[in-house]
Design a protein around this motif. Structure first.
Motif, mmCIF file in Angstrom:
data_model
loop_
_atom_site.group_PDB
_atom_site.id
_atom_site.type_symbol
_atom_site.label_atom_id
_atom_site.label_comp_id
_atom_site.label_asym_id
_atom_site.label_seq_id
_atom_site.Cartn_x
_atom_site.Cartn_y
_atom_site.Cartn_z
ATOM 1 N N PRO A 81 0.920 -1.028 0.054
ATOM 2 C CA PRO A 81 -0.304 0.186 0.335
ATOM 3 C C PRO A 81 1.256 1.044 -0.148
ATOM 4 N N GLN A 82 0.592 2.279 -1.632
ATOM 5 C CA GLN A 82 1.535 3.340 -1.248
ATOM 6 C C GLN A 82 1.343 3.773 -0.021
ATOM 7 N N ASP A 83 0.530 3.730 0.350
ATOM 8 C CA ASP A 83 0.295 5.407 1.619
ATOM 9 C C ASP A 83 0.656 4.569 3.223
ATOM 10 N N LYS A 84 1.460 3.273 2.900
ATOM 11 C CA LYS A 84 1.341 2.621 4.004
ATOM 12 C C LYS A 84 3.508 2.848 3.866
ATOM 13 N N PHE A 85 3.733 3.119 3.257
ATOM 14 C CA PHE A 85 5.247 3.064 2.621
ATOM 15 C C PHE A 85 6.037 4.492 2.622
ATOM 16 N N GLU A 86 7.006 4.691 3.558
ATOM 17 C CA GLU A 86 7.883 5.658 2.733
ATOM 18 C C GLU A 86 8.941 5.225 2.384
ATOM 19 N N LEU A 87 9.902 5.810 1.408
ATOM 20 C CA LEU A 87 11.676 5.770 0.858
ATOM 21 C C LEU A 87 11.976 6.567 0.723
ATOM 22 N N ILE A 88 13.187 6.756 2.067
ATOM 23 C CA ILE A 88 14.559 7.697 2.097
ATOM 24 C C ILE A 88 15.591 7.046 1.318
ATOM 25 N N VAL A 89 15.577 7.984 0.466
ATOM 26 C CA VAL A 89 17.060 7.728 -0.158
ATOM 27 C C VAL A 89 18.472 8.903 0.624
ATOM 28 N N ILE A 90 19.012 8.047 1.180
ATOM 29 C CA ILE A 90 20.871 8.899 2.416
ATOM 30 C C ILE A 90 21.151 9.087 1.045
ATOM 31 N N ASN A 91 21.505 10.150 0.405
ATOM 32 C CA ASN A 91 22.342 10.477 -0.625
ATOM 33 C C ASN A 91 24.125 11.085 -0.242
ATOM 34 N N ASP A 92 24.833 10.206 -0.071
ATOM 35 C CA ASP A 92 25.797 10.327 1.318
ATOM 36 C C ASP A 92 27.540 10.951 0.540
ATOM 37 N N CYS A 93 26.924 12.014 0.537
ATOM 38 C CA CYS A 93 28.646 12.332 -0.199
ATOM 39 C C CYS A 93 28.456 12.514 -1.544
ATOM 40 N N SER A 94 27.932 12.116 -2.489
ATOM 41 C CA SER A 94 28.227 12.335 -4.118
ATOM 42 C C SER A 94 28.740 13.082 -4.639
ATOM 43 N N SER A 95 29.786 12.478 -5.529
ATOM 44 C CA SER A 95 29.954 13.678 -6.657
ATOM 45 C C SER A 95 29.473 13.718 -7.943
ATOM 46 N N ASP A 96 28.880 12.715 -8.443
ATOM 47 C CA ASP A 96 28.225 12.271 -9.998
ATOM 48 C C ASP A 96 27.113 12.737 -9.454
ATOM 49 N N ARG A 97 26.162 12.221 -11.227
ATOM 50 C CA ARG A 97 24.888 12.557 -10.466
ATOM 51 C C ARG A 97 23.755 12.020 -10.006
ATOM 52 N N THR A 98 24.513 11.277 -9.173
ATOM 53 C CA THR A 98 23.021 10.465 -7.784
ATOM 54 C C THR A 98 22.046 11.835 -7.306
ATOM 55 N N GLY A 99 22.677 12.663 -7.074
ATOM 56 C CA GLY A 99 21.512 13.682 -6.667
ATOM 57 C C GLY A 99 20.603 14.141 -7.954
ATOM 58 N N GLU A 100 21.388 14.379 -9.059
ATOM 59 C CA GLU A 100 20.274 15.112 -9.870
ATOM 60 C C GLU A 100 19.070 13.445 -10.704
ATOM 61 N N ILE A 101 19.151 12.640 -10.393
ATOM 62 C CA ILE A 101 18.553 11.529 -10.399
ATOM 63 C C ILE A 101 17.574 11.849 -9.613
ATOM 64 N N LEU A 102 18.435 11.755 -9.023
ATOM 65 C CA LEU A 102 17.229 11.724 -6.509
ATOM 66 C C LEU A 102 16.001 12.768 -7.252
ATOM 67 N N GLN A 103 16.207 13.980 -7.594
ATOM 68 C CA GLN A 103 15.765 15.005 -7.210
ATOM 69 C C GLN A 103 15.076 15.167 -8.455
ATOM 70 N N GLU A 104 15.073 14.398 -9.784
ATOM 71 C CA GLU A 104 14.422 13.990 -10.481
ATOM 72 C C GLU A 104 13.040 13.161 -10.213
ATOM 73 N N LEU A 105 12.769 12.356 -9.755
ATOM 74 C CA LEU A 105 12.609 10.904 -9.270
ATOM 75 C C LEU A 105 10.990 11.514 -8.192
ATOM 76 N N GLN A 106 11.624 12.327 -7.880
ATOM 77 C CA GLN A 106 11.306 13.356 -6.556
ATOM 78 C C GLN A 106 10.034 13.784 -6.791
ATOM 79 N N GLU A 107 10.073 13.618 -8.605
ATOM 80 C CA GLU A 107 8.691 14.478 -8.958
ATOM 81 C C GLU A 107 7.551 13.995 -8.953
#
Length: 434
Positions: A81-107
C-alpha cells in the motif's frame, strides 16, 4: 617410528577440513528441508495478515548514478500500500549525478524523501548513512535495500507478513539473487556462491538452530530494536553481521516492563526466502577482490570484538556461531594452508610425512562432498540445477575457492596493518557498478 611434527600438522588439517565439510553437508540437507517447508504453501503467510503497518525503507547511496534510478522505481513499484511506506534515500557525499537523478524522481513519487549528506558529516560509511536515515524514519519497521537492488514486487509484503506475526522476531531477512549472473565466468561463480551461502548457511542454520545473519540488503527490522541498540555500529565494516550479534544478545520484551532475558530467551532473526531481491555483482576480479576483502575484514573485526567475550554472552547458540566464524577464518584457513604446503613438499620430495593411509581417497571424497552440498543448493532454485552449473561447481573448487585463501590472507594483512598504524576510521567501500 614415532610421529613427526609434519604428521601431527597433517592430522590437524585433515580433521579440521573434514569437520567443516560434514557440518556443511548437514546444513545443506537442512536447507533442503526448509525449502520444502516454505514452498509447500507460499501464500499462507500472506493470508494470515489483516493489516499492514507503516514501513520506512532506507537506501544508502554513494555515487550510484548507474543504478539508483532503477532501484527507486523498483521499490516504488512493489506491491505494498502506497500510503503505508516511505522511501528515504541517503545521498551521502555523491560527486556524480546521483543527486540530480533523485531530485527528478522526487517529482514522480510523493513518498520519496532524499537526505543529502555533505562533508564533514558525510562520507563515513554505510552504517553512518543508515543512522542518518533512521533519525528521520517514521515507520514502525525499517527495511533496507542496497542502491543496486531491484526487489521483486512481493518482497516487502513477505518481509512484513513474516515479522508482524511473530513478536519474537527482531528481523526477517530475504533472499538475494544475481541479476548479471550470465555476464562472465566470475559472475557465474558468484551466482553459485550466493545460492550456496543462502541455502546452506542461512536456511540450514535457521532450520537447525533458529538463527540466521542479517545481510547488507533485503531485510526488515523493528525500529524499536534499532532505537534500543543505538542504530548501526559505525565502527564496523560489516555493520550487518555486527548488528546480528547485538540483536541476539538482547532480552526479548513484549512490552517495556517485561523481559525474558532472565529465562535465556531473546529475539530471533529469520531467513525467509520468499522475499527476493536482485542485485548486481562484481564483473571484474579487481572489483570482486575489493568487495570481498571488505567483507572478510568486517568478519575479522566481529571475531576480534566477540571471541574473548564468549563466556559472558547470554545466548550460547550465538557463541557457537562466533566459534563457527572463528573456525572458518582461522582453523579451516590454517588447515587448507598446511595441506597445500604438505602437498607441494611431497611433490618436491622434501616432506618428512611418515603417516600411511588412504589419503588420496579421502581427498576425492572431500571433493565429492563439496560438489554434492553445492549441487543441493543450486537445485533449490528454479532453472539453476542444470549440468552447466554442476560442471562450474566442479571447476570452482580448483579455481574460485582457491582465491579465498589469497583473499583471506590479504584481509588479515590489511587489518593488521591498520591496527599497527592506529587507523580506525570507517569510510565508504564503494563497489563499482556496471
Amino acid at each position: 617410528m614415532g610421529l613427526t611434527s609434519m604428521d601431527f600438522l597433517f592430522l590437524y588439517a585433515l580433521i579440521s577440513i573434514w569437520i567443516m565439510l560434514l557440518y556443511h553437508i548437514f546444513l545443506a540437507f537442512s536447507g533442503y528441508r526448509y525449502h520444502e517447508e516454505v514452498y509447500r504453501d507460499p501464500g499462507a503467510v500472506l493470508s494470515a495478515i489483516k493489516e499492514y503497518p507503516f514501513v520506512t525503507i532506507l537506501v544508502p547511496a554513494h555515487n550510484e548514478e548507474k543504478v539508483i534510478g532503477r532501484t527507486v522505481k523498483a521499490v516504488m513499484n512493489m506491491d505494498y500500500p502506497q500510503d503505508k511506506f516511505e522511501l528515504i534515500v541517503i545521498n551521502d557525499c555523491s560527486s556524480d549525478r546521483t543527486g540530480e537523478i533523485l531530485q527528478e524522481l522526487q517529482e514522480d513519487y510523493n513518498n520519496l524523501k532524499v537526505i543529502t549528506v555533505l562533508p564533514p558529516e558525510g562520507g563515513r560509511g554505510k552504517a553512518a548513512a543508515l543512522n542518518r536515515g533512521l533519525r528521520e524514519a517514521k515507520g514502525e519497521y525499517i527495511a533496507v535495500y542496497d542502491a543496486d537492488n531491484t526487489p521483486e514486487r512481493m518482497a516487502l509484503r513477505y518481509l512484513v507478513a513474516a515479522i508482524v506475526q511473530e513478536p519474537q522476531l527482531a528481523s526477517v531477512v530475504g533472499k538475494f539473487r544475481t541479476r548479471n549472473k550470465d555476464r562472465n565466468i566470475l559472475t557465474r561463480f558468484i551466482n553459485i556462491e550466493t545460492l550456496g551461502f543462502q541455502w546452506i548457511s542461512q536456511a540450514g542454520r535457521w532450520k537447525l538452530f533458529n538463527i540466521s545473519t542479517i545481510p547488507g540488503t533485503n531485510y526488515i527490522i523493528r525500529k524499536s530494536i534499532l532505537d534500543r541498540l543505538g542504530g548501526w555500529n559505525e565502527k564496523a565494516i560489516t555493520e550487518d553481521t555486527e548488528l546480528s550479534i547485538r540483536v541476539y544478545e538482547m532480552g526479548y520484551r513484549e512490552d517495556t516492563e517485561f523481559s525474558m532475558e532472565l529465562y535465556g530467551l531473546g529475539y530471533k532473526i529469520k531467513f525467509f526466502p520468499l522475499a527476493v531481491t536482485w542485485e548486481q555483482e562484481p564483473e571484474t576480479w579487481k572489483v570482486w577482490l575489493k568487495q570481498r576483502t571488505r567483507w572478510v575484514r568486517g568478519n575479522i573485526y566481529v571475531i576480534g570484538e566477540y571471541l574473548f567475550k564468549l563466556l559472558s554472552i547470554k545466548r550460547k547458540i550465538i557463541a557457537l556461531d562466533i566459534l563457527y566464524f572463528f573456525s572458518i577464518y582461522f582453523l579451516f584457513l590454517s588447515s587448507v594452508l598446511i595441506s597445500d604446503i604438505i602437498f607441494i613438499s611431497e611433490i618436491l620430495g622434501i616432506s618428512n610425512l611418515t603417516l600411511q593411509g588412504p589419503f588420496f581417497v579421502l581427498w576425492v571424497l572431500a571433493y565429492i562432498l563439496f560438489v554434492i552440498e553445492m549441487a543441493i543448493a543450486v537445485n533449490l532454485e528454479k532453472g539453476e540445477g542444470n549440468l552447466k552449473n554442476i560442471l562450474l561447481i566442479a571447476l570452482m573448487y580448483f579455481t574460485y575457492c582457491q582465491m579465498w585463501i589469497f583473499l583471506t590472507l590479504r584481509s588479515f594483512y590489511l587489518s593488521f596493518k591498520d591496527r599497527l598504524m592506529g587507523i580506525k576510521t570507517v569510510k565508504w567501500y564503494k563497489t563499482e557498478r556496471f
